[in-house]
Design an enzyme around this catalytic site. Structure first.
Site, PDB file in Angstrom:
ATOM      1  N   TYR A 183      48.840  47.716  45.263  1.00 39.23           N
ATOM      2  CA  TYR A 183      48.140  46.431  45.396  1.00 39.23           C
ATOM      3  C   TYR A 183      47.426  46.104  44.087  1.00 39.23           C
ATOM      4  CZ  TYR A 183      44.826  42.847  46.791  1.00 39.23           C
ATOM      5  OH  TYR A 183      44.097  41.684  46.856  1.00 39.23           O
ATOM      6  N   SER A 233      42.961  39.381  41.706  1.00 37.70           N
ATOM      7  CA  SER A 233      41.893  40.152  42.344  1.00 37.70           C
ATOM      8  C   SER A 233      41.043  40.806  41.266  1.00 37.70           C
ATOM      9  CB  SER A 233      42.500  41.238  43.235  1.00 37.70           C
ATOM     10  OG  SER A 233      41.516  42.156  43.680  1.00 37.70           O
TER      11      SER A 233
END
Length: 248
Positions: free
Chosen positions: A152, A139
């Site tokens: 995350y 990400s």
């Protein structure tokens, strides 16, 4: 080495980026296998794409994973490409008293431990193929984290580091190792995210990624233009400004 004419497994292929990549890569002549934890959404995708194969799989369940891997390789011995995409994203609050760790543990298990286990299970097979690829989905938050989603962001930073090490270890094998680092994309990874004005349209993200994967030489890092704001922030000495932008 283009990702074309391949037999491809995508975890988390029953929604969002995973589904979009599966459908787009299938349209390029690849053979697709997808997994999903939710049997209803998995069935819906398979009904729309009858040429795909699919398996219900909770990637955090070690017993399920072992059984799945054995069945997968038995039924698809030509598997040569694996995209480890399955992931979750939930908010955490470290100002709370007490601090709850269930989200952190669930996120680490899904986003980091599961890809490690899947890679460990499938890499011996991939190394027997004449040409093979392992692609890990990280990400943009691996490079500039979102403070509301600290674990995350941390798992995606870990995926980035782990991928670099795998690439080095496998450099003399037939397996190429790549990282796909999405920016904020219009999916339902978090509730309502698909409607956010700042999110990159899923079709635009998918088209750009598939174009990169179709090149004769696929780069180590598969980066759409929009994610460079995060990927290059530290190198370009603008991390603080990027962190403020990401965190509002």
């Amino acid at each position: 080495m283009a990702i074309t004419n391949r037999t491809i497994l995508i975890t988390g292929g029953n929604s969002g980026i995973g589904q979009a990549l599966a459908e787009a890569l299938q349209s390029k002549g690849n053979r697709l296998i997808i997994t999903g934890r939710n049997p209803d959404t998995l069935k819906a995708v398979l009904d729309q794409n009858p040429e795909m194969a699919g398996y219900v799989l909770d990637v955090t369940n070690e017993k399920e994973l072992a059984e799945f891997s054995s069945k997968l390789l038995s039924e698809h011995p030509d598997l040569d490409t694996v995209i480890l995409n399955a992931g979750i994203m939930e908010a955490e609050d470290y100002t709370a008293n007490p601090v709850e760790l269930d989200v952190a543990e669930r996120t680490i298990s899904t986003n980091f431990l599961a890809p490690i286990r899947m890679a460990a299970t499938l890499l011996p097979h991939l190394q027997t193929r004449p040409q093979a690829s392992l692609l890990n989905v990280s990400s943009g938050l691996a490079f500039v984290p979102r403070a509301a989603n600290p674990v995350y962001s941390a798992t995606k930073a870990a995926i980035h580091s782990w991928t670099q090490s795998l690439r080095h270890q496998l450099r003399d094998t037939t397996v190429t190792v790549h990282e796909i680092a999405p920016p904020l994309v219009a999916t339902e990874l978090t509730p309502g995210q698909s409607q956010w004005a700042a999110a990159m349209p899923l079709i635009d993200f998918t088209n750009e990624v598939v174009e990169i994967l179709s090149r004769d030489e696929v780069p180590d890092e598969v980066l759409v233009t929009r994610v460079n704001f995060q990927r290059n922030a530290e190198a370009e000495a603008r991390f603080e400004a990027a962190f403020k932008a990401v965190n509002g």
